[in-house]
Scaffold this motif. Structure first.
Motif, PDB file in Angstrom:
ATOM      1  N   TYR A   6      15.251  56.695 -21.939  1.00  0.00           N
ATOM      2  CA  TYR A   6      16.271  57.597 -22.487  1.00  0.00           C
ATOM      3  C   TYR A   6      15.645  58.781 -23.219  1.00  0.00           C
ATOM      4  CZ  TYR A   6      19.861  54.194 -21.282  1.00  0.00           C
ATOM      5  OH  TYR A   6      20.696  53.343 -20.606  1.00  0.00           O
ATOM      6  N   ALA A   7      14.557  58.535 -23.947  1.00  0.00           N
ATOM      7  CA  ALA A   7      13.887  59.632 -24.646  1.00  0.00           C
ATOM      8  C   ALA A   7      13.318  60.627 -23.634  1.00  0.00           C
ATOM      9  CB  ALA A   7      12.781  59.086 -25.548  1.00  0.00           C
ATOM     10  N   ALA A  10      16.136  62.619 -22.133  1.00  0.00           N
ATOM     11  CA  ALA A  10      16.669  63.589 -23.108  1.00  0.00           C
ATOM     12  C   ALA A  10      15.736  64.791 -23.226  1.00  0.00           C
ATOM     13  CB  ALA A  10      16.861  62.919 -24.462  1.00  0.00           C
ATOM     14  N   TYR A  11      14.421  64.542 -23.275  1.00  0.00           N
ATOM     15  CA  TYR A  11      13.476  65.659 -23.361  1.00  0.00           C
ATOM     16  C   TYR A  11      13.497  66.511 -22.099  1.00  0.00           C
ATOM     17  CZ  TYR A  11      11.611  63.796 -27.694  1.00  0.00           C
ATOM     18  OH  TYR A  11      11.477  63.364 -28.984  1.00  0.00           O
ATOM     19  N   ALA A  13      16.177  67.085 -20.238  1.00  0.00           N
ATOM     20  CA  ALA A  13      17.389  67.907 -20.342  1.00  0.00           C
ATOM     21  C   ALA A  13      17.222  69.028 -21.369  1.00  0.00           C
ATOM     22  CB  ALA A  13      18.583  67.024 -20.703  1.00  0.00           C
ATOM     23  N   VAL A  14      16.691  68.698 -22.532  1.00  0.00           N
ATOM     24  CA  VAL A  14      16.503  69.705 -23.583  1.00  0.00           C
ATOM     25  C   VAL A  14      15.417  70.703 -23.177  1.00  0.00           C
ATOM     26  CG1 VAL A  14      15.851  70.056 -26.011  1.00  0.00           C
ATOM     27  CG2 VAL A  14      17.333  68.154 -25.388  1.00  0.00           C
ATOM     28  N   THR A  51       8.867  64.806 -21.853  1.00  0.00           N
ATOM     29  CA  THR A  51       9.202  64.192 -20.564  1.00  0.00           C
ATOM     30  C   THR A  51       7.997  63.527 -19.891  1.00  0.00           C
ATOM     31  OG1 THR A  51      10.891  65.889 -20.234  1.00  0.00           O
ATOM     32  CG2 THR A  51      10.265  64.590 -18.324  1.00  0.00           C
ATOM     33  N   ASN A  80       8.507  60.842 -31.347  1.00  0.00           N
ATOM     34  CA  ASN A  80       9.753  61.603 -31.278  1.00  0.00           C
ATOM     35  C   ASN A  80       9.835  62.641 -32.392  1.00  0.00           C
ATOM     36  OD1 ASN A  80      11.722  60.748 -29.088  1.00  0.00           O
ATOM     37  ND2 ASN A  80      10.959  58.784 -29.840  1.00  0.00           N
TER      38      ASN A  80
END
Length: 150
Positions: A6-7, A10-11, A13-14, A51, A80
Motif C-alpha cells: 500500500y505504501a 501510494a507513493y 500515485a503521489v 515506489t 515513510n
C-alpha cells in the motif's frame, strides 16, 4: 507485507501526481521551461525512494520475512517519514522558486532531517536483512556432511 504494498502504491500515485503538478504549475505561472526548480526532484524522489524502494522492500520481505523483526515497524515508519518529509520540502521549495519567492534555511534544514530519517531507515533495513541472512546460513560442517551423504 500489505503495508509495504500500500505504501509503494501510494507513493506511485503521489509521485505521478507530483510530476503533473510540476508541469502544470510551472506553465500556469509562466516559469521558463528548462530552468531548474526542485519540483522535478520531488517527482523522482517519490517514485524512486517511495515506489521503487518500496517494491524492493516488499520483495525482500517476501524472501526473508523481515516483518517478524522487532525493528520492522521502526524501519517502516522511519522510511515513510523520511520520504514524506523530503518530498514535501522539495515541493515547498520548488513552488517558492516558481513563484519567485525567497526560500529559507528552515526548508533546507527540514529536508536534511528527511534525508537523515531515510539514512536511519536504510540502516535499520540492512540490520534486519543481515540478521535474516545470518539466521539462514548453514554452518560449514553441516554443509559438508550433507554433500557427502549423497
Amino acid at each position: 507485507m500489505r503495508k509495504l504494498y500500500y505504501a509503494s502504491f501510494a507513493y506511485m500515485a503521489v509521485g505521478v501526481a507530483s510530476g503533473l503538478f510540476y508541469r502544470e504549475f510551472t506553465k500556469l505561472n509562466g516559469f521558463p521551461e528548462g530552468q531548474f526548480t526542485q519540483l522535478g526532484l520531488a517527482h523522482t524522489h517519490l517514485l524512486t525512494l517511495g515506489t521503487i524502494f518500496g517494491l524492493i522492500f516488499l520483495l525482500t520481505e517476501k524472501a526473508f520475512s523481515l516483518s517478524g523483526s522487532k525493528m520492522f515497524d521502526w524501519f517502516f515508519w522511519t522510511w515513510n517519514a523520511g520520504v514524506v518529509l523530503t518530498s514535501a520540502m522539495l515541493i515547498w521549495h520548488g513552488s517558492l522558486t516558481v513563484l519567485g519567492l525567497e526560500s529559507t534555511k528552515m526548508i533546507a534544514g527540514v529536508a536534511g532531517m528527511g534525508h537523515m530519517l531515510l539514512t536511519a531507515a536504510f540502516i535499520l533495513f540492512f540490520l534486519m536483512l543481515g540478521k535474516a541472512l545470518k539466521q539462514r546460513e548453514v554452518p560449514a560442517t553441516e554443509d559438508v556432511a550433507a554433500s557427502l551423504s549423497l
